[in-house]
Design a protein around this motif. Structure first.
Motif, short mmCIF file in Angstrom:
data_model
loop_
_atom_site.label_atom_id
_atom_site.label_comp_id
_atom_site.label_asym_id
_atom_site.label_seq_id
_atom_site.Cartn_x
_atom_site.Cartn_y
_atom_site.Cartn_z
N ASP A 67 0.90 -1.23 -0.05
CA ASP A 67 0.00 -0.11 0.09
C ASP A 67 0.79 1.22 -0.05
OD1 ASP A 67 -2.10 1.82 -0.06
OD2 ASP A 67 -2.75 1.38 2.09
N LEU A 68 0.89 1.87 -1.13
CA LEU A 68 1.47 3.21 -1.22
C LEU A 68 0.87 4.27 -1.22
CD1 LEU A 68 4.22 2.36 -4.27
CD2 LEU A 68 4.76 1.98 -1.74
N GLY A 73 1.74 11.14 -3.01
CA GLY A 73 2.90 11.87 -3.85
C GLY A 73 2.68 11.80 -5.39
N SER A 74 1.66 11.09 -5.79
CA SER A 74 1.36 10.63 -7.17
C SER A 74 0.04 10.66 -7.50
CB SER A 74 1.80 9.43 -7.38
OG SER A 74 1.61 8.89 -8.64
N ALA A 75 -0.59 11.13 -8.66
CA ALA A 75 -1.83 11.03 -9.27
C ALA A 75 -2.38 9.62 -9.24
CB ALA A 75 -2.01 11.65 -10.68
N LEU A 76 -1.34 8.57 -9.09
CA LEU A 76 -1.88 7.27 -9.19
C LEU A 76 -2.24 6.74 -7.79
CD1 LEU A 76 0.33 5.63 -11.94
CD2 LEU A 76 -1.85 7.25 -12.19
N THR A 77 -2.06 7.43 -6.98
CA THR A 77 -2.06 6.87 -5.48
C THR A 77 -2.61 7.85 -4.27
OG1 THR A 77 0.49 7.26 -4.84
CG2 THR A 77 -0.08 5.10 -5.69
N VAL A 100 5.11 7.61 -9.57
CA VAL A 100 5.08 6.96 -8.16
C VAL A 100 6.37 7.04 -7.46
CG1 VAL A 100 4.03 5.14 -6.80
CG2 VAL A 100 2.83 5.81 -9.09
N PRO A 101 6.55 7.67 -6.53
CA PRO A 101 7.88 7.88 -5.85
C PRO A 101 8.41 6.11 -5.69
CG PRO A 101 6.68 9.25 -4.90
CD PRO A 101 5.54 8.55 -5.63
N ALA A 102 9.65 5.96 -6.14
CA ALA A 102 10.37 4.91 -6.06
C ALA A 102 9.76 3.52 -6.63
CB ALA A 102 10.76 4.68 -4.58
#
Length: 231
Positions: A67-68, A73-77, A100-102
């Motif tokens: 679970d990110l 920090g991303s439009a996907l999460t 998505v960060p990292a």
């Protein structure tokens, strides 16, 4: 190629990773495909990945849950709007909010762990440095750095049992070339899902970066796009 040779293939359910699966299948590997439920906006891509794994007759398909979304920090999460109706040059002006960060570092780390357990020395990922949205973890220098780390940080490699190799067969290909390669290997792109922001029924929006790159790729390849887009 030894039919008993194993490969871990990252599978998102999208066009690129499905083409990679077909390429690996052509090389007669035993395929272990890996997908992630990571708190993304929807699960249509995971359903596609499962369907594709069955169609490709992979040895085992694994969906790992990470679970990110609490990191965001991303439009996907996160509750950040997905950019729409941008041209390819706008996509690469800066790293987009769909990064998505990292993410690839996390995904490849899981793939590496599974590969070490399986005794698989080959890991395949469908990153691309030509028709891509400016993600830093899709560049050749990143992949080389991760491969170096993989062979420093694993028991199997340190004990000299083998050397891990991160394969990126699409890295220098245009989207049109990827599509043409996949079609030559019998890929049914109607099974794949690329959209960042589909509707409630899973229909592609047709306007996010992923949809635009997909549409342009099929047009440049001179073949029909099987995707069903929202009206």
């Amino acid at each position: 190629m030894n039919k008993n040779k194993k490969a871990v293939v990252l599978s998102s359910g999208g066009l690129d990773s499905t083409t990679v699966l077909a390429m690996v299948r052509e090389k007669a590997y035993d395929i272990f495909s890996l997908s992630f439920s990571y708190g993304q906006r929807h699960d249509f891509e995971l359903k596609a990945a499962q369907t594709i794994a069955a169609a490709m007759q992979v040895k085992k398909h694994l969906i790992t849950r990470i679970d990110l979304s609490p990191i965001g920090g991303s439009a996907l999460t996160d509750a950040i709007p997905v950019p729409k109706s941008r041209n390819p040059s706008q996509m690469t002006d800066e790293i987009p909010v769909t990064y998505v960060p990292a993410r690839n570092t996390i995904f490849l780390s899981y793939a590496l762990a599974w590969a070490e357990v399986l005794g698989a020395w080959d890991i395949f990922i469908g990153v691309n440095a030509v028709d891509y949205s400016g993600y830093p973890d899709c560049r050749p220098e990143y992949i080389q750095a991760f491969e170096t780390m993989a062979n420093l940080a694993t028991k199997a490699a340190v004990e000299g049992k083998g050397r891990f190799c991160i394969h990126t067969p699409l890295i220098d290909m245009s989207k049109a070339q990827i599509i043409q390669a996949g079609l030559s290997l019998g890929v049914d792109y109607g099974l794949t899902h690329s959209c960042y922001d589909p509707d409630a029924d899973g229909l592609a929006c047709g306007h996010c970066d992923a949809c635009v790159l997909r549409k342009n790729g099929f047009a440049a390849a001179g073949v029909p796009d099987p995707t069903i887009y929202t009206p």
